[in-house]
Design a protein around this motif. Structure first.
Motif, PDB file in Angstrom:
ATOM      1  N   GLY A   1       0.648  -1.193  -0.039  1.00 47.04           N
ATOM      2  CA  GLY A   1      -0.120  -0.119   0.037  1.00 47.04           C
ATOM      3  C   GLY A   1       0.872   1.045   0.121  1.00 47.04           C
ATOM      4  O   GLY A   1       0.361   2.183   0.253  1.00 47.04           O
TER       5      GLY A   1
ATOM      6  N   THR B   1       7.823  -8.558   7.405  1.00 50.50           N
ATOM      7  CA  THR B   1       8.522  -9.502   6.151  1.00 50.50           C
ATOM      8  C   THR B   1       9.539  -8.918   5.661  1.00 50.50           C
ATOM      9  O   THR B   1       9.515  -7.155   5.546  1.00 50.50           O
ATOM     10  CB  THR B   1       7.354  -9.723   5.288  1.00 50.50           C
ATOM     11  OG1 THR B   1       6.968  -8.364   4.795  1.00 50.50           O
ATOM     12  CG2 THR B   1       6.151 -10.611   5.922  1.00 50.50           C
TER      13      THR B   1
ATOM     14  N   GLY C   1      -1.790  -6.487   1.708  1.00 52.69           N
ATOM     15  CA  GLY C   1      -2.793  -6.455   0.852  1.00 52.69           C
ATOM     16  C   GLY C   1      -3.090  -7.824   0.402  1.00 52.69           C
ATOM     17  O   GLY C   1      -2.655  -8.832   1.265  1.00 52.69           O
TER      18      GLY C   1
ATOM     19  N   GLY D   1      -1.623  -9.766  -2.003  1.00 53.30           N
ATOM     20  CA  GLY D   1      -0.093 -10.451  -2.166  1.00 53.30           C
ATOM     21  C   GLY D   1       0.068 -11.136  -0.800  1.00 53.30           C
ATOM     22  O   GLY D   1       0.488 -12.335  -0.724  1.00 53.30           O
ATOM     23  N   THR D   2       0.048 -10.142   0.450  1.00 55.87           N
ATOM     24  CA  THR D   2       0.577 -10.698   1.682  1.00 55.87           C
ATOM     25  C   THR D   2      -0.506 -11.773   2.094  1.00 55.87           C
ATOM     26  O   THR D   2      -0.020 -12.687   2.722  1.00 55.87           O
ATOM     27  CB  THR D   2       0.523  -9.429   2.813  1.00 55.87           C
ATOM     28  OG1 THR D   2       1.136  -8.603   1.976  1.00 55.87           O
ATOM     29  CG2 THR D   2       1.037  -9.930   3.811  1.00 55.87           C
TER      30      THR D   2
ATOM     31  N   GLU E   1       0.363 -15.176   0.281  1.00 60.61           N
ATOM     32  CA  GLU E   1       1.345 -15.709   0.877  1.00 60.61           C
ATOM     33  C   GLU E   1       1.109 -16.453   2.339  1.00 60.61           C
ATOM     34  O   GLU E   1       1.700 -17.417   2.625  1.00 60.61           O
ATOM     35  CB  GLU E   1       2.589 -14.687   1.115  1.00 60.61           C
ATOM     36  CG  GLU E   1       2.907 -14.178  -0.238  1.00 60.61           C
ATOM     37  CD  GLU E   1       4.440 -13.315   0.134  1.00 60.61           C
ATOM     38  OE1 GLU E   1       4.876 -13.362   1.131  1.00 60.61           O
ATOM     39  OE2 GLU E   1       4.707 -12.657  -0.973  1.00 60.61           O
TER      40      GLU E   1
ATOM     41  N   SER F   1      -2.790  -1.921  -1.557  1.00 57.71           N
ATOM     42  CA  SER F   1      -3.224  -0.999  -2.426  1.00 57.71           C
ATOM     43  C   SER F   1      -4.558  -1.188  -2.753  1.00 57.71           C
ATOM     44  O   SER F   1      -5.346  -0.108  -2.967  1.00 57.71           O
ATOM     45  CB  SER F   1      -2.185  -0.897  -3.648  1.00 57.71           C
ATOM     46  OG  SER F   1      -0.961  -1.130  -3.261  1.00 57.71           O
TER      47      SER F   1
ATOM     48  N   ASN G   1      -6.758  -4.025  -1.526  1.00 58.86           N
ATOM     49  CA  ASN G   1      -7.463  -4.696  -0.414  1.00 58.86           C
ATOM     50  C   ASN G   1      -8.879  -5.379  -0.843  1.00 58.86           C
ATOM     51  O   ASN G   1      -9.792  -5.292  -0.319  1.00 58.86           O
ATOM     52  CB  ASN G   1      -7.670  -3.790   0.639  1.00 58.86           C
ATOM     53  CG  ASN G   1      -6.507  -3.115   1.220  1.00 58.86           C
ATOM     54  OD1 ASN G   1      -5.604  -4.157   1.558  1.00 58.86           O
ATOM     55  ND2 ASN G   1      -6.472  -2.029   1.365  1.00 58.86           N
TER      56      ASN G   1
ATOM     57  N   ARG H   1       3.437   2.440  -5.520  1.00 56.84           N
ATOM     58  CA  ARG H   1       2.247   1.612  -5.207  1.00 56.84           C
ATOM     59  C   ARG H   1       1.257   2.297  -5.134  1.00 56.84           C
ATOM     60  O   ARG H   1       1.104   3.449  -5.355  1.00 56.84           O
ATOM     61  CB  ARG H   1       2.616   0.435  -4.019  1.00 56.84           C
ATOM     62  CG  ARG H   1       3.950   0.016  -4.015  1.00 56.84           C
ATOM     63  CD  ARG H   1       3.809  -1.346  -2.935  1.00 56.84           C
ATOM     64  NE  ARG H   1       3.063  -2.409  -3.472  1.00 56.84           N
ATOM     65  CZ  ARG H   1       3.496  -3.044  -4.847  1.00 56.84           C
ATOM     66  NH1 ARG H   1       4.681  -3.206  -5.069  1.00 56.84           N
ATOM     67  NH2 ARG H   1       2.804  -4.193  -5.006  1.00 56.84           N
TER      68      ARG H   1
ATOM     69  N   GLU I   1      -0.198 -11.130  -7.620  1.00 52.75           N
ATOM     70  CA  GLU I   1       0.976 -11.391  -7.573  1.00 52.75           C
ATOM     71  C   GLU I   1       1.339 -12.001  -8.978  1.00 52.75           C
ATOM     72  O   GLU I   1       0.911 -13.090  -9.183  1.00 52.75           O
ATOM     73  CB  GLU I   1       1.611 -12.199  -6.623  1.00 52.75           C
ATOM     74  CG  GLU I   1       1.162 -11.618  -5.074  1.00 52.75           C
ATOM     75  CD  GLU I   1       1.965 -10.363  -4.747  1.00 52.75           C
ATOM     76  OE1 GLU I   1       3.322 -10.241  -5.092  1.00 52.75           O
ATOM     77  OE2 GLU I   1       1.375  -9.194  -4.815  1.00 52.75           O
TER      78      GLU I   1
HETATM   79  N1  LIG Z   1      10.257  -6.303   2.790  1.00 51.39           N
HETATM   80  C1  LIG Z   1       9.653  -6.352   1.642  1.00 51.39           C
HETATM   81  N2  LIG Z   1      10.347  -5.726   0.558  1.00 51.39           N
HETATM   82  C2  LIG Z   1       9.904  -5.942  -0.558  1.00 51.39           C
HETATM   83  N3  LIG Z   1       8.697  -6.542  -1.026  1.00 51.39           N
HETATM   84  C3  LIG Z   1       8.078  -7.057   0.098  1.00 51.39           C
HETATM   85  C4  LIG Z   1       8.638  -7.257   1.417  1.00 51.39           C
HETATM   86  N4  LIG Z   1       7.605  -7.929   2.270  1.00 51.39           N
HETATM   87  C5  LIG Z   1       6.805  -8.496   1.406  1.00 51.39           C
HETATM   88  N5  LIG Z   1       6.946  -8.064  -0.143  1.00 51.39           N
HETATM   89  C6  LIG Z   1       6.135  -8.346  -1.196  1.00 51.39           C
HETATM   90  O1  LIG Z   1       5.133  -7.164  -1.162  1.00 51.39           O
HETATM   91  C7  LIG Z   1       4.380  -7.540  -2.458  1.00 51.39           C
HETATM   92  C8  LIG Z   1       3.239  -6.635  -2.067  1.00 51.39           C
HETATM   93  O2  LIG Z   1       2.240  -6.916  -1.205  1.00 51.39           O
HETATM   94  P1  LIG Z   1       0.761  -6.659  -1.203  1.00 51.39           P
HETATM   95  O3  LIG Z   1       0.177  -7.440  -2.354  1.00 51.39           O
HETATM   96  O4  LIG Z   1       0.384  -7.229   0.322  1.00 51.39           O
HETATM   97  O5  LIG Z   1       0.411  -5.209  -1.276  1.00 51.39           O
HETATM   98  P2  LIG Z   1      -0.221  -4.175  -2.432  1.00 51.39           P
HETATM   99  O6  LIG Z   1       0.148  -4.893  -3.802  1.00 51.39           O
HETATM  100  O7  LIG Z   1       0.146  -2.940  -2.001  1.00 51.39           O
HETATM  101  O8  LIG Z   1      -1.766  -4.553  -2.016  1.00 51.39           O
HETATM  102  P3  LIG Z   1      -3.038  -5.267  -2.760  1.00 51.39           P
HETATM  103  O9  LIG Z   1      -2.419  -6.712  -3.317  1.00 51.39           O
HETATM  104  O10 LIG Z   1      -4.064  -5.351  -2.037  1.00 51.39           O
HETATM  105  O11 LIG Z   1      -3.183  -4.398  -3.889  1.00 51.39           O
HETATM  106  C9  LIG Z   1       4.149  -8.838  -2.284  1.00 51.39           C
HETATM  107  O12 LIG Z   1       4.503  -9.426  -3.451  1.00 51.39           O
HETATM  108  C10 LIG Z   1       5.286  -9.321  -1.136  1.00 51.39           C
HETATM  109  O13 LIG Z   1       5.773 -10.599  -1.423  1.00 51.39           O
END
Ligand SMILES: Nc1ncnc2c1ncn2[C@@H]1O[C@H](COP(=O)(O)OP(=O)(O)OP(=O)(O)O)[C@@H](O)[C@H]1O
Length: 291
Positions: free
Chosen positions: A15, A42, A68, A70-71, A74, A93, A95, A154, A270
């Motif tokens: 996000g 993480t 989000g 992706g988390t 996992e 981003s 959710n 993001r 992802e």
């Molecule tokens: N410390 C880190 N550094 C870089 N990437 C990370 C780290 N920890 C987790 N990630 C990766 O961050 C990525 C994005 O996470 P997530 O999908 O939860 O967020 P988002 O894309 O902002 O939200 P959404 O999927 O809801 O749109 C995932 O691919 C995850 O593997």
């Protein structure tokens, strides 16, 4: 009364939002008569999966995804078909799953749900053995996830920028799609496989999808003239995608999709590169979620 052990897994980049104060805030709202909490951040992609495996070995009672879709992916893929429930504090981003489940992005409200502890069981999906919980997709959809993963900005603005850059040069692909034994051929701009109705940010690709119907919604989006782009966006945000002339939605349990070559597929946003033939199935009632 023995306290429940709760493991928070915090994605520090999801996000595009700092989570520096998250632990303090979560501890403030979490009922410490009920829970003994531990917090881990993480450090890289797939680290949340590794930490979830450890949490399962340690017989933690509840794992919380702070991030989000992706988390969530996992963590949930490790909790799949186990009794350990997933909880969500939406910090992504889009959710998509959390919005559908009615989990607020307000930390106090999300934690209030955890304190209450109401659990439901939801379906999940598999694409060539890889799990997804919200929406998977191929075609333009997957290309964008690929680009978004490499992107530094993001959030919805970053996402829209990439869509606008790529959309005019994208060429549709031929797909052979078999849904519960019925084969069809389609030229498509993209195909989304929806367990829950929305991608995120309230963009509904499958308004009739439900996480507990034992079905996946196969959403075939045909190539549309660029001038129709605002209308497509309108359909997504007004939950009327199924009414568009360019969208066909078919529900099913067992799906195979064959495309011209191996290529990008996204699972909950992802990106992955998978074979040209995709075997997709629903896993009914396979994940416990606090909501
Ligand atoms: N410390 C880190 N550094 C870089 N990437 C990370 C780290 N920890 C987790 N990630 C990766 O961050 C990525 C994005 O996470 P997530 O999908 O939860 O967020 P988002 O894309 O902002 O939200 P959404 O999927 O809801 O749109 C995932 O691919 C995850 O593997």
């Amino acid at each position: 009364m023995t306290k429940k052990r709760i493991q928070f897994l915090i994605n520090p980049i999801s996000g595009g939002k700092s989570k520096k104060g998250f632990e303090r805030l979560a501890r403030k709202y979490l009922n410490d008569d009920l829970f003994e909490a531990s917090f881990k951040i993480t450090e890289r992609a797939q680290h949340a999966s590794e930490l979830t495996k450890i949490a399962i070995q340690e017989q933690v009672d509840l794992v919380v995804a702070v991030g989000g879709d992706g988390t969530i992916n996992e963590i949930a893929k490790e909790l799949l078909n186990t009794p350990t429930p997933l909880a969500i504090v939406p910090e992504g981003s889009g959710n998509g799953l959390a919005r559908y489940l009615g989990i607020s992005s307000d930390v106090s409200q999300a934690i209030a749900k955890i304190n209450k502890g109401h659990i439901i069981t939801i379906d999940s999906g598999l694409v060539n053995g890889k799990a997804f919980f919200n929406v998977a997709g191929m075609g333009f959809d997957a290309l964008i996830s690929d680009r978004f993963a490499e992107n530094m900005t993001r959030g919805p603005v970053g996402y829209l920028k990439i869509v606008l850059k790529e959309i005019s040069r994208y060429k549709p692909q031929e797909y052979t799609i078999c849904i519960d034994g019925n084969e069809i051929q389609r030229e498509a701009f993209m195909i989304s496989i929806a367990n829950s109705p929305q991608y995120g940010n309230n963009a509904y690709i499958a308004p009739g999808a439900s996480v507990d119907d034992g079905l996946l919604d196969v959403c075939i989006i045909k190539q549309f003239p660029l001038i129709q782009f605002p209308v497509m966006i309108y359909h997504l945000f007004s939950r009327t995608a199924h009414q568009s002339d360019y969208v066909e939605i078919i529900k099913g349990k067992q799906i195979t999709i064959e495309r011209p070559q191996r290529g990008p597929v996204h699972l909950d946003g992802e990106p992955f590169t998978l074979d040209k033939k995709l075997s997709i199935e629903v896993l009914p009632s396979s994940l416990n979620v606090v909501c």
